[in-house]
Scaffold this motif. Structure first.
Motif, PDB file in Angstrom:
ATOM      1  N   ARG A   1       0.802  -1.227   0.000  1.00  0.00           N
ATOM      2  CA  ARG A   1       0.000   0.000   0.000  1.00  0.00           C
ATOM      3  C   ARG A   1       0.835   1.278   0.000  1.00  0.00           C
ATOM      4  O   ARG A   1       0.476   2.235  -0.657  1.00  0.00           O
ATOM      5  CB  ARG A   1      -1.040  -0.014   1.117  1.00  0.00           C
ATOM      6  CG  ARG A   1      -0.518   0.172   2.512  1.00  0.00           C
ATOM      7  CD  ARG A   1      -1.443  -0.475   3.500  1.00  0.00           C
ATOM      8  NE  ARG A   1      -1.288  -1.914   3.417  1.00  0.00           N
ATOM      9  CZ  ARG A   1      -2.264  -2.792   3.557  1.00  0.00           C
ATOM     10  NH1 ARG A   1      -3.469  -2.393   3.777  1.00  0.00           N
ATOM     11  NH2 ARG A   1      -2.014  -4.079   3.488  1.00  0.00           N
ATOM     12  N   THR A   2       1.940   1.295   0.711  1.00  0.00           N
ATOM     13  CA  THR A   2       2.705   2.545   0.772  1.00  0.00           C
ATOM     14  C   THR A   2       3.291   2.894  -0.600  1.00  0.00           C
ATOM     15  O   THR A   2       3.217   4.037  -1.050  1.00  0.00           O
ATOM     16  CB  THR A   2       3.804   2.467   1.847  1.00  0.00           C
ATOM     17  OG1 THR A   2       3.198   2.104   3.083  1.00  0.00           O
ATOM     18  CG2 THR A   2       4.519   3.787   2.020  1.00  0.00           C
TER      19      THR A   2
ATOM     20  N   ARG B   1      12.128   3.660   1.334  1.00  0.00           N
ATOM     21  CA  ARG B   1      11.865   2.751   2.464  1.00  0.00           C
ATOM     22  C   ARG B   1      13.075   1.849   2.617  1.00  0.00           C
ATOM     23  O   ARG B   1      13.609   1.343   1.630  1.00  0.00           O
ATOM     24  CB  ARG B   1      10.623   1.907   2.201  1.00  0.00           C
ATOM     25  CG  ARG B   1      10.497   0.755   3.197  1.00  0.00           C
ATOM     26  CD  ARG B   1       9.187   0.052   3.144  1.00  0.00           C
ATOM     27  NE  ARG B   1       8.132   0.877   3.706  1.00  0.00           N
ATOM     28  CZ  ARG B   1       6.918   0.407   3.995  1.00  0.00           C
ATOM     29  NH1 ARG B   1       6.623  -0.860   3.777  1.00  0.00           N
ATOM     30  NH2 ARG B   1       6.003   1.199   4.504  1.00  0.00           N
TER      31      ARG B   1
ATOM     32  N   HIS C   1       7.885   6.557  10.323  1.00  0.00           N
ATOM     33  CA  HIS C   1       7.066   6.346   9.119  1.00  0.00           C
ATOM     34  C   HIS C   1       6.103   7.548   9.084  1.00  0.00           C
ATOM     35  O   HIS C   1       4.927   7.426   9.382  1.00  0.00           O
ATOM     36  CB  HIS C   1       6.324   5.013   9.259  1.00  0.00           C
ATOM     37  CG  HIS C   1       5.643   4.533   8.014  1.00  0.00           C
ATOM     38  ND1 HIS C   1       5.544   5.280   6.865  1.00  0.00           N
ATOM     39  CD2 HIS C   1       5.014   3.356   7.753  1.00  0.00           C
ATOM     40  CE1 HIS C   1       4.889   4.579   5.947  1.00  0.00           C
ATOM     41  NE2 HIS C   1       4.553   3.411   6.461  1.00  0.00           N
TER      42      HIS C   1
ATOM     43  N   GLN D   1       2.630   7.708   7.371  1.00  0.00           N
ATOM     44  CA  GLN D   1       1.615   6.852   8.016  1.00  0.00           C
ATOM     45  C   GLN D   1       0.980   7.594   9.197  1.00  0.00           C
ATOM     46  O   GLN D   1      -0.238   7.608   9.352  1.00  0.00           O
ATOM     47  CB  GLN D   1       2.249   5.538   8.484  1.00  0.00           C
ATOM     48  CG  GLN D   1       1.275   4.600   9.192  1.00  0.00           C
ATOM     49  CD  GLN D   1       0.244   3.973   8.260  1.00  0.00           C
ATOM     50  OE1 GLN D   1       0.576   3.538   7.165  1.00  0.00           O
ATOM     51  NE2 GLN D   1      -1.013   3.926   8.676  1.00  0.00           N
TER      52      GLN D   1
ATOM     53  N   ARG E   1       7.662   1.333  13.690  1.00  0.00           N
ATOM     54  CA  ARG E   1       7.883   2.745  13.331  1.00  0.00           C
ATOM     55  C   ARG E   1       6.549   3.489  13.274  1.00  0.00           C
ATOM     56  O   ARG E   1       6.495   4.700  13.466  1.00  0.00           O
ATOM     57  CB  ARG E   1       8.603   2.828  11.983  1.00  0.00           C
ATOM     58  CG  ARG E   1       7.899   2.030  10.872  1.00  0.00           C
ATOM     59  CD  ARG E   1       8.845   1.767   9.729  1.00  0.00           C
ATOM     60  NE  ARG E   1       8.239   0.934   8.695  1.00  0.00           N
ATOM     61  CZ  ARG E   1       8.932   0.139   7.898  1.00  0.00           C
ATOM     62  NH1 ARG E   1      10.236   0.041   8.027  1.00  0.00           N
ATOM     63  NH2 ARG E   1       8.345  -0.578   6.957  1.00  0.00           N
ATOM     64  N   VAL E   2       5.472   2.749  12.995  1.00  0.00           N
ATOM     65  CA  VAL E   2       4.142   3.370  12.953  1.00  0.00           C
ATOM     66  C   VAL E   2       3.786   3.877  14.354  1.00  0.00           C
ATOM     67  O   VAL E   2       3.316   5.016  14.522  1.00  0.00           O
ATOM     68  CB  VAL E   2       3.077   2.368  12.445  1.00  0.00           C
ATOM     69  CG1 VAL E   2       1.687   2.973  12.527  1.00  0.00           C
ATOM     70  CG2 VAL E   2       3.386   1.924  11.020  1.00  0.00           C
TER      71      VAL E   2
ATOM     72  N   ARG F   1       0.450  -4.459  13.557  1.00  0.00           N
ATOM     73  CA  ARG F   1       0.778  -5.806  13.082  1.00  0.00           C
ATOM     74  C   ARG F   1       1.900  -6.397  13.946  1.00  0.00           C
ATOM     75  O   ARG F   1       2.829  -5.676  14.340  1.00  0.00           O
ATOM     76  CB  ARG F   1       1.252  -5.735  11.624  1.00  0.00           C
ATOM     77  CG  ARG F   1       1.562  -7.071  11.000  1.00  0.00           C
ATOM     78  CD  ARG F   1       1.866  -6.904   9.527  1.00  0.00           C
ATOM     79  NE  ARG F   1       3.077  -6.114   9.316  1.00  0.00           N
ATOM     80  CZ  ARG F   1       4.302  -6.620   9.256  1.00  0.00           C
ATOM     81  NH1 ARG F   1       4.500  -7.926   9.399  1.00  0.00           N
ATOM     82  NH2 ARG F   1       5.351  -5.837   9.059  1.00  0.00           N
TER      83      ARG F   1
ATOM     84  N   GLN G   1       5.107  -7.826  14.063  1.00  0.00           N
ATOM     85  CA  GLN G   1       6.151  -7.751  13.022  1.00  0.00           C
ATOM     86  C   GLN G   1       7.080  -8.964  13.110  1.00  0.00           C
ATOM     87  O   GLN G   1       8.227  -8.845  13.564  1.00  0.00           O
ATOM     88  CB  GLN G   1       6.930  -6.442  13.183  1.00  0.00           C
ATOM     89  CG  GLN G   1       6.008  -5.234  13.226  1.00  0.00           C
ATOM     90  CD  GLN G   1       6.354  -4.174  12.207  1.00  0.00           C
ATOM     91  OE1 GLN G   1       7.489  -4.021  11.785  1.00  0.00           O
ATOM     92  NE2 GLN G   1       5.353  -3.435  11.776  1.00  0.00           N
TER      93      GLN G   1
ATOM     94  N   PRO H   1      -2.680  -0.099  10.395  1.00  0.00           N
ATOM     95  CA  PRO H   1      -1.955   0.422   9.222  1.00  0.00           C
ATOM     96  C   PRO H   1      -1.913  -0.566   8.054  1.00  0.00           C
ATOM     97  O   PRO H   1      -1.616  -0.170   6.917  1.00  0.00           O
ATOM     98  CB  PRO H   1      -0.536   0.668   9.757  1.00  0.00           C
ATOM     99  CG  PRO H   1      -0.390  -0.283  10.900  1.00  0.00           C
ATOM    100  CD  PRO H   1      -1.762  -0.413  11.500  1.00  0.00           C
ATOM    101  N   GLY H   2      -2.208  -1.838   8.342  1.00  0.00           N
ATOM    102  CA  GLY H   2      -2.070  -2.861   7.314  1.00  0.00           C
ATOM    103  C   GLY H   2      -0.594  -3.132   7.059  1.00  0.00           C
ATOM    104  O   GLY H   2       0.232  -2.290   7.350  1.00  0.00           O
ATOM    105  N   PRO H   3      -0.239  -4.303   6.570  1.00  0.00           N
ATOM    106  CA  PRO H   3      -1.118  -5.451   6.334  1.00  0.00           C
ATOM    107  C   PRO H   3      -1.525  -6.111   7.652  1.00  0.00           C
ATOM    108  O   PRO H   3      -0.739  -6.143   8.591  1.00  0.00           O
ATOM    109  CB  PRO H   3      -0.246  -6.387   5.486  1.00  0.00           C
ATOM    110  CG  PRO H   3       1.178  -5.998   5.793  1.00  0.00           C
ATOM    111  CD  PRO H   3       1.161  -4.545   6.143  1.00  0.00           C
TER     112      PRO H   3
HETATM  113  C1  NCD Z   1       3.488  -0.488   8.110  1.00  0.00           C
HETATM  114  C2  NCD Z   1       4.970  -0.436   7.847  1.00  0.00           C
HETATM  115  O1  NCD Z   1       5.437  -0.902   6.812  1.00  0.00           O
HETATM  116  O2  NCD Z   1       5.643   0.087   8.703  1.00  0.00           O
HETATM  117  N1  NCD Z   1       2.704  -0.725   7.001  1.00  0.00           N
HETATM  118  C3  NCD Z   1       2.402   0.279   6.159  1.00  0.00           C
HETATM  119  O3  NCD Z   1       3.189   1.145   5.880  1.00  0.00           O
HETATM  120  N2  NCD Z   1       1.151   0.285   5.680  1.00  0.00           N
HETATM  121  C4  NCD Z   1       3.149  -1.349   9.223  1.00  0.00           C
HETATM  122  C5  NCD Z   1       3.506  -2.802   9.143  1.00  0.00           C
HETATM  123  O4  NCD Z   1       4.231  -3.244   8.255  1.00  0.00           O
HETATM  124  O5  NCD Z   1       3.056  -3.507  10.038  1.00  0.00           O
END
Ligand code: NCD
Length: 313
Positions: A58-59, A108, A136, A139, A169-170, A223, A225, A263-265
């Motif tokens: 998505r990002t 990223r 991030h 986000q 990071r979110v 999520r 991680q 934030p997904g996924p």
């Molecule tokens: C997040 C990320 O990559 O930090 N996802 C995102 O940007 N949508 C969160 C995650 O990966 O859990």
């Protein structure tokens, strides 16, 4: 309004008025994105390169769409096929791309601090699309816009950020932003998934979901991680879901009109119940994705303001 810094590397350097200005601009883009004519020429003639050294759905899509809607030339550098695989260093890759004169570089990287380092080496504006466990920023900004639209304000709210805080990071960018806008933030998760020095972050911390969710306006799930873990953080996914997975029953402890974010996924059935994630009476997960495009458009517009002014003048 422009951003005071040349790059968007994190929420940390942003002042409250910059955050508000960016969200106001994003709000206007969100309106246009819902209409028939989504295209503008604000970034016409400018070049945006997306460099993702970590998988992203998505990002990356969101940044690509944001650039295209603003009329920029957008290039996605696929790291899987690039010379990074042949051993080229991050800095050499950056210098090579820099020689192609991009105006915006979206990066990223799995290492915390890598994007800051790269920003020192290039001539264009750099946007951090996530670096390790560090920041991030887009986000957190899209989350802020989603909250502001749902709650009508972005201050004096109680926000519970739940789950794998240590690797996120979110969580970090959201905590900084929400504190800066004077909200009450609670971090909720098992002690093994709390970062070191959590006591100094200026927020409440608990390992009990019911206590953490009590009276919350916003419940932000994270999520698990797994790719950043080397074992031993949780007893089992089943046990984790039982204690920390968000379901309708645990959500009863939050305010009746609480919103649910992710934030997904998502790992459905691990950190969040799948039915609740799809329940639009609470879940704003799809709106987060929608606001992502608008926020990234606003960020890129603000970062190129001086370039565009020079061109017009
Ligand atoms: C997040 C990320 O990559 O930090 N996802 C995102 O940007 N949508 C969160 C995650 O990966 O859990």
């Amino acid at each position: 309004m422009a951003l005071r810094a040349r790059h968007l590397l994190g929420i940390e350097p942003l002042a409250p008025d910059e955050i508000t200005a960016l969200l106001d601009l994003a709000e206007r883009h969100a309106g246009r994105n819902r209409g028939g004519e989504k295209h503008t020429a604000l970034l016409a003639g400018l070049t945006q390169i997306n460099m993702f050294f970590e998988p992203s759905t998505r990002t990356q899509a969101s940044f690509e769409l944001a650039g295209k809607r603003l009329g920029a030339d957008v290039m996605n550098m696929s790291v899987a096929q690039s010379s990074v695989k042949k051993g080229e260093t991050l800095i050499d890759t950056a210098l090579t791309l820099n020689a192609m004169h991009p105006d915006l570089l979206v990066v990223r990287h799995p290492a915390s601090g890598a994007v800051d380092l790269l920003a020192e080496k290039v001539a264009c504006a750099v946007l951090n699309a996530g670096d390790g466990r560090h920041e991030h920023p887009t986000q957190a900004l899209l989350d802020a816009l989603t909250i502001r639209r749902a709650k009508g304000r972005l201050h004096r709210l109680t926000v519970a950020i739940c789950g794998d805080i240590a690797h996120s990071r979110v969580a970090r960018s959201n905590l900084i932003l929400l504190n800066r806008m004077e909200n009450r933030v609670r971090l909720v998760g098992p002690p093994t998934l709390m970062p070191a020095g959590v006591g100094e972050l200026g927020c409440e911390v608990t390992d009990d979901m019911r206590e953490g969710l009590a009276g919350a306006d916003v419940v932000m799930m994270l999520r698990l991680q797994k790719e950043r873990m080397d074992g031993g953080f949780i007893p089992s996914e089943r046990e984790y879901y039982h204690r920390y997975g968000l379901d309708a029953e645990k959500l009863l402890h939050a305010k009746p009109d609480a919103i649910v974010m992710h934030p997904g996924p998502m790992n459905r059935g691990v950190e969040i119940d799948g039915t609740l994630a799809d329940d639009i009476r609470h879940s704003v997960i799809q709106q987060q994705v929608e606001m992502g495009v608008a926020v990234r458009m606003a960020a890129m517009e603000m970062l190129t303001a001086s370039l565009r002014a020079a061109r017009a003048g």
